[in-house]
Design a protein around this motif. Structure first.
Motif, PDB file in Angstrom:
ATOM      1  N   ILE A 150       6.808  68.422   6.136  1.00  0.00           N
ATOM      2  CA  ILE A 150       6.670  67.371   7.157  1.00  0.00           C
ATOM      3  C   ILE A 150       7.978  66.599   7.283  1.00  0.00           C
ATOM      4  CG2 ILE A 150       5.578  65.134   7.615  1.00  0.00           C
ATOM      5  CD1 ILE A 150       2.943  66.410   6.581  1.00  0.00           C
ATOM      6  N   LEU A 151       8.581  66.251   6.151  1.00  0.00           N
ATOM      7  CA  LEU A 151       9.854  65.523   6.192  1.00  0.00           C
ATOM      8  C   LEU A 151      10.934  66.367   6.867  1.00  0.00           C
ATOM      9  CD1 LEU A 151       9.697  64.047   2.589  1.00  0.00           C
ATOM     10  CD2 LEU A 151       9.615  62.724   4.698  1.00  0.00           C
ATOM     11  N   ALA A 152      11.011  67.642   6.476  1.00  0.00           N
ATOM     12  CA  ALA A 152      12.025  68.532   7.054  1.00  0.00           C
ATOM     13  C   ALA A 152      11.802  68.731   8.550  1.00  0.00           C
ATOM     14  CB  ALA A 152      12.007  69.879   6.333  1.00  0.00           C
ATOM     15  N   GLU A 153      10.537  68.793   8.952  1.00  0.00           N
ATOM     16  CA  GLU A 153      10.191  68.973  10.366  1.00  0.00           C
ATOM     17  C   GLU A 153      10.773  67.849  11.223  1.00  0.00           C
ATOM     18  OE1 GLU A 153       6.054  68.643  12.936  1.00  0.00           O
ATOM     19  OE2 GLU A 153       5.940  69.220  10.833  1.00  0.00           O
ATOM     20  N   PHE A 154      10.837  66.644  10.664  1.00  0.00           N
ATOM     21  CA  PHE A 154      11.367  65.492  11.403  1.00  0.00           C
ATOM     22  C   PHE A 154      12.828  65.206  11.063  1.00  0.00           C
ATOM     23  CE2 PHE A 154       6.795  64.880  11.651  1.00  0.00           C
ATOM     24  CZ  PHE A 154       6.638  64.527  12.981  1.00  0.00           C
ATOM     25  N   GLY A 155      13.450  66.142  10.349  1.00  0.00           N
ATOM     26  CA  GLY A 155      14.865  65.977  10.013  1.00  0.00           C
ATOM     27  C   GLY A 155      15.114  64.906   8.976  1.00  0.00           C
ATOM     28  N   LEU A 156      14.092  64.595   8.164  1.00  0.00           N
ATOM     29  CA  LEU A 156      14.222  63.558   7.136  1.00  0.00           C
ATOM     30  C   LEU A 156      14.485  64.196   5.771  1.00  0.00           C
ATOM     31  CD1 LEU A 156      11.230  61.322   8.267  1.00  0.00           C
ATOM     32  CD2 LEU A 156      13.653  60.754   8.488  1.00  0.00           C
ATOM     33  N   PRO A 157      15.256  63.539   4.915  1.00  0.00           N
ATOM     34  CA  PRO A 157      15.550  64.106   3.591  1.00  0.00           C
ATOM     35  C   PRO A 157      14.328  64.034   2.681  1.00  0.00           C
ATOM     36  CG  PRO A 157      16.485  61.911   3.794  1.00  0.00           C
ATOM     37  CD  PRO A 157      15.915  62.244   5.133  1.00  0.00           C
ATOM     38  N   TYR A 158      14.175  65.045   1.836  1.00  0.00           N
ATOM     39  CA  TYR A 158      13.054  65.040   0.892  1.00  0.00           C
ATOM     40  C   TYR A 158      13.538  64.951  -0.555  1.00  0.00           C
ATOM     41  CZ  TYR A 158      14.287  69.968   1.576  1.00  0.00           C
ATOM     42  OH  TYR A 158      14.975  71.145   1.735  1.00  0.00           O
ATOM     43  N   SER A 159      14.844  64.765  -0.740  1.00  0.00           N
ATOM     44  CA  SER A 159      15.387  64.533  -2.076  1.00  0.00           C
ATOM     45  C   SER A 159      16.591  63.614  -1.933  1.00  0.00           C
ATOM     46  CB  SER A 159      15.797  65.849  -2.739  1.00  0.00           C
ATOM     47  OG  SER A 159      16.786  66.498  -1.958  1.00  0.00           O
ATOM     48  N   TYR A 160      17.021  63.027  -3.052  1.00  0.00           N
ATOM     49  CA  TYR A 160      18.168  62.125  -3.004  1.00  0.00           C
ATOM     50  C   TYR A 160      19.388  62.865  -3.542  1.00  0.00           C
ATOM     51  CZ  TYR A 160      19.294  57.419  -1.686  1.00  0.00           C
ATOM     52  OH  TYR A 160      19.744  56.334  -0.977  1.00  0.00           O
ATOM     53  N   PRO A 161      20.537  62.765  -2.851  1.00  0.00           N
ATOM     54  CA  PRO A 161      21.741  63.461  -3.319  1.00  0.00           C
ATOM     55  C   PRO A 161      22.120  63.018  -4.734  1.00  0.00           C
ATOM     56  CG  PRO A 161      22.052  62.630  -1.089  1.00  0.00           C
ATOM     57  CD  PRO A 161      20.769  62.052  -1.577  1.00  0.00           C
ATOM     58  N   GLU A 162      22.420  63.988  -5.579  1.00  0.00           N
ATOM     59  CA  GLU A 162      22.722  63.705  -6.984  1.00  0.00           C
ATOM     60  C   GLU A 162      23.963  62.816  -7.127  1.00  0.00           C
ATOM     61  OE1 GLU A 162      23.507  66.298 -11.015  1.00  0.00           O
ATOM     62  OE2 GLU A 162      22.358  67.234  -9.391  1.00  0.00           O
ATOM     63  N   THR A 163      24.944  63.028  -6.256  1.00  0.00           N
ATOM     64  CA  THR A 163      26.178  62.233  -6.355  1.00  0.00           C
ATOM     65  C   THR A 163      25.899  60.751  -6.137  1.00  0.00           C
ATOM     66  OG1 THR A 163      26.574  62.700  -4.011  1.00  0.00           O
ATOM     67  CG2 THR A 163      27.718  64.092  -5.603  1.00  0.00           C
ATOM     68  N   SER A 170      26.073  72.373  21.458  1.00  0.00           N
ATOM     69  CA  SER A 170      24.854  72.917  20.868  1.00  0.00           C
ATOM     70  C   SER A 170      24.428  72.038  19.703  1.00  0.00           C
ATOM     71  CB  SER A 170      25.100  74.345  20.387  1.00  0.00           C
ATOM     72  OG  SER A 170      23.894  74.939  20.001  1.00  0.00           O
ATOM     73  N   LYS A 171      23.245  71.479  19.796  1.00  0.00           N
ATOM     74  CA  LYS A 171      22.721  70.624  18.733  1.00  0.00           C
ATOM     75  C   LYS A 171      22.220  71.511  17.595  1.00  0.00           C
ATOM     76  CE  LYS A 171      19.386  66.952  17.792  1.00  0.00           C
ATOM     77  NZ  LYS A 171      18.249  66.179  18.296  1.00  0.00           N
ATOM     78  N   GLU A 172      22.725  71.242  16.396  1.00  0.00           N
ATOM     79  CA  GLU A 172      22.303  72.059  15.255  1.00  0.00           C
ATOM     80  C   GLU A 172      20.832  71.792  14.970  1.00  0.00           C
ATOM     81  OE1 GLU A 172      23.464  72.237  10.608  1.00  0.00           O
ATOM     82  OE2 GLU A 172      25.128  72.542  12.001  1.00  0.00           O
ATOM     83  N   ARG A 173      20.042  72.843  15.050  1.00  0.00           N
ATOM     84  CA  ARG A 173      18.611  72.684  14.860  1.00  0.00           C
ATOM     85  C   ARG A 173      18.108  73.564  13.735  1.00  0.00           C
ATOM     86  NH1 ARG A 173      14.578  71.000  18.037  1.00  0.00           N
ATOM     87  NH2 ARG A 173      13.495  71.395  16.090  1.00  0.00           N
ATOM     88  N   SER A 174      17.267  72.989  12.899  1.00  0.00           N
ATOM     89  CA  SER A 174      16.584  73.748  11.859  1.00  0.00           C
ATOM     90  C   SER A 174      15.098  73.705  12.143  1.00  0.00           C
ATOM     91  CB  SER A 174      16.877  73.154  10.481  1.00  0.00           C
ATOM     92  OG  SER A 174      18.250  73.289  10.179  1.00  0.00           O
ATOM     93  N   PHE A 175      14.409  74.738  11.708  1.00  0.00           N
ATOM     94  CA  PHE A 175      12.977  74.843  11.948  1.00  0.00           C
ATOM     95  C   PHE A 175      12.253  75.092  10.631  1.00  0.00           C
ATOM     96  CE2 PHE A 175      15.016  75.779  15.910  1.00  0.00           C
ATOM     97  CZ  PHE A 175      14.231  75.133  16.845  1.00  0.00           C
TER      98      PHE A 175
END
Length: 724
Positions: A236-249, A156-161
């Motif tokens: 829009i970024l989330a829709e394409f599975g792209l990050p919209y922030s940079y990890p703090e670490t 099962s591919k993990e999918r977010s909407f």
């Protein structure tokens, strides 16, 4: 159950008429199919079937016998022994990927690369788009498309909407315009993560029970209030599975990287700090990853340096910064922002070739004569100090007026670039010189003006030297003596066009009075395409023909298998010149360093997999960029409802006409249901809709006048109607 088409009639699970009443042929077959499909392992003779269906009329009983023969001939049922039949659903079992679509046209994509097979929703087991599934291929029936039934979800591919929350007292739902899901997602109140009614949110599906109409999900993140600019860009970024922030670490890890260059590192490098050097970039750019130097040599030739930010000096393989960069693979450029591949400290500060700062570079240096012929070249690690940061507009002004800072150097590079460009086209490169749609936006992100950015001499100056550097780097590794095998390398390849697509394109443009040779040597075909593109310039059909020409081409991609670059007419080509924003360029830098030090070749399979990932992410980023442009176009047109515009038919489908407006290049749909003066049929081969009675045609490329009817920001869709 399986739907059955016989003689253009469709049969579903409707009940037959009451007992004793005479049934039509269609009703009898429909009822027979229902019995077989409901009891696929049961064997029936005609008497048992008649009893199940409720047929008592002797004539109709004999008809059932005939229909059994017909269904067996179509392989829908199988004769077990004389007069006894069973439903033939014991088809082949296969594995592959499930493709879910909100319009119900789900499909199974076999692992062996075979033809996609339709999967009805009732046969999907609620598999999600991209899931690895095992299916049973149902018996193919005469006159019907083959079908499959999911019997197991293997992975099962993990999918977010992404969508809008509807929050009530007892329940919540996420409504989404996602093309892979028709159903709203039910969210338990304890899984809302503080989301409120009207918020845009990212929701992950937890489960989808067999008997439930809606999947059940939980909120992963709240993007903000629907309609706000930041919210919509993040959506829009989330829709394409792209990050919209940079990890703090990772930002913190980048903060630990020193910006001071050690003296022993400087000593290893060729020093260009005393040579006139400058950058030429867009006015809003912050990540300057290429610079040009130029000086006259004692022998009268010119030395031109193409200096590229030495990102891999700072980003070490397998570090957390490197892993994040590989995952992203590219920077993403939306209408109003850049989502960088690297942390800001690296891309905008340490690596960026900012003026009057010493910077480490990986450089290709060329000795060129007055005819822009390369006498010799070398590839070196260098240190530079840029004297000036030019915008494209400033450099263009120098080219046009002959006045300004470093005018001699800028004009010399421009003259050499023009010679390089002319030679490239003579050797078979294709001149796709297209405009970009740009927006002027206010402080809230609302578009207030649309304009078109065209490539001018200053853009072409930079482009030619970047192409030369990329070509030189690829040739240095890829071109080896006969009998020797080239080491594994990352190439940017572009395969020859698909002959069928080119033939279709040539047929289409013939209607406009143009001819195109689609067979022969590459140079001949390329010259024909260039001649065509020149001849359509300034004509109404220019945009259409350029667009279709691009679509006829293959997509460029990354690969360790070098097949050359068709569009550029280069035998060897790579991406070396943008390591701040493209991971393949970082791969090329590392491989160059490795091979320059005499080390052995890297494993091809591993690097091919990396190439495939980078090509895939490049396409995802391009889709997100297009979605942001589409959103801003719809937003720009949202206060222009009722206005009339001239346009051109840019697409023809079975559901309507796409129209691109001449004034601002915004595109919208005229639904086929609104063409109410006739019944229009889609002629796919000729790119047109044709009225059945009056034979009126709406053809691709035709001028048309429309009125703006609706602007749906959720769907990023404009609806037009024909103007009176």
């Amino acid at each position: 159950m399986v739907r059955k088409k016989t003689k253009n009639k469709e049969y579903t699970d409707r009940k037959p008429k009451e007992k004793g009443k005479r049934l039509r042929k269609e009703q009898i077959i429909e009822a027979m199919l229902k019995v077989f499909q409901s009891n696929p392992k049961t064997v029936y003779n005609y008497k048992q079937l008649c009893n199940e269906i409720g047929i008592e009329n002797q004539v109709q009983k004999l008809q059932v016998v005939d229909y059994l023969y017909d269904l067996a001939a179509e392989d829908i049922i199988t004769q077990i022994d004389p007069g006894r039949y069973r439903y033939n659903n014991l088809g082949v079992v296969a594995e592959g990927l499930f493709a879910r679509r909100s319009n119900g046209k789900n499909s199974f994509l076999p692992d062996d690369g075979g033809t996609p097979v339709f999967v009805a929703e009732r046969n999907s087991r609620h598999a999600m788009d991209g899931d690895k599934v095992r299916v049973q291929l149902l018996a193919k029936r005469k006159g019907a498309e083959p079908e499959a039934q999911v019997i197991e979800v293997l992975e099962s591919k993990e999918r977010s909407f992404v969508g809008k929350l509807q929050v009530g007292k007892e329940y919540a739902f996420l409504t989404t315009e996602d093309k892979t899901l028709a159903n709203d997602i039910y969210i338990p109140k304890n899984k809302l993560k503080g989301g409120k009614n009207g918020d845009k949110a990212i929701v992950h599906i937890i489960e989808w029970p067999d008997n439930a109409k809606n999947p059940i999900g939980e909120v992963k993140d709240i993007l903000g209030v629907s309609g706000e600019n930041d919210t919509e860009m993040h959506a829009i970024l989330a829709e394409f599975g792209l990050p919209y922030s940079y990890p703090e670490t990772i930002e913190k890890e980048a903060d630990r990287i020193p910006d001071r260059i050690p003296e022993d590192e400087i000593a290893k490098r060729e020093d260009f700090r005393g040579v006139t050097t400058f950058t030429i970039d867009p006015k809003d750019a912050k990540d300057f990853d290429d610079a040009l130097s130029v000086r006259k040599l004692e022998n009268g030739n010119w030395e031109v340096g193409v200096h590229i930010a030495d990102v891999t000096y700072y980003v070490k393989p397998d570090s957390i910064i490197d892993k994040e960069a590989f995952s992203r693979a590219t920077s993403v450029y939306l209408v109003d922002r850049t989502i960088p591949m690297l942390p800001e400290r690296l891309c905008n500060l340490i690596c960026s070739l900012r003026p009057n700062e010493e910077k480490l570079c990986f450089s290709t240096i060329f000795e060129m004569n007055e005819e822009a012929e390369v006498i010799n070249s070398r590839i070196h690690r260098t240190i530079i100090k840029s004297d000036r940061r030019f915008t494209y507009e400033e450099a263009q002004d120098i080219i046009e007026t002959g006045k300004g800072d470093y005018k001699e150097e800028v004009l010399r590079l421009d003259a050499l670039a023009k010679l390089l460009r002319a030679r490239r086209f003579k050797e078979g490169a294709i001149d796709f010189d297209r405009y970009e749609v740009k927006f002027e936006i206010d402080e809230k992100g609302k578009p207030i003006q649309v304009y078109f950015k065209e490539s001018k001499d200053s853009n072409k100056l930079v482009e030619e030297f970047m192409l030369l550097a990329n070509k030189t780097v690829a040739t240095s590794i890829g071109k080896v003596p006969k009998g020797k095998k080239a080491k594994t390398f990352v190439y940017r390849i572009h395969e020859a066009p698909d002959p069928v697509k080119m033939e279709n394109f040539a047929t289409f443009i013939h209607r406009f009075g143009y001819k195109l040779k689609v067979e022969g040597k590459q140079g001949e075909v390329s010259k024909g395409i260039n001649k065509l593109l020149d001849s359509v310039k300034g004509k109404p059909e220019e945009d259409l023909i350029e667009t279709l020409a691009v679509r006829a081409m293959q997509k460029a991609r990354y690969s360790t298998e070098n097949v050359g670059h068709y569009g550029l007419a280069f035998t060897y080509y790579s991406h070396f010149t943008s390591p701040i924003r493209r991971y393949p360029d970082m791969m090329v830098h590392r491989l160059l360093e490795r091979y320059m030090e005499g080390e052995r070749s890297v494993p091809q399979k591993k690097y091919e997999e990396m190439c495939e990932h980078c090509s895939s992410m490049e396409q995802v980023a391009a889709n997100a960029e297009r979605a942001s442009i589409k959103y801003k176009q719809v937003e720009y047109m949202s206060d222009k409802l009722g206005k009339v515009y001239d346009g051109v038919i840019s697409g023809v489908t079975e559901w309507g006409l796409y129209v691109e407006l001449n004034e601002n290049k915004c595109e919208g749909l005229v639904p086929i249901r609104d063409l109410d003066d006739d019944y229009y049929e889609f002629d796919e081969k000729n790119y047109c809709l044709i009225g059945r009675r009056h034979k009126k045609e709406y053809r691709l490329g035709n001028p048309i006048t429309i009125q703006v009817a609706q602007a749906n920001l959720e769907r990023k869709q404009l609806d037009f109607t024909l103007a009176d």
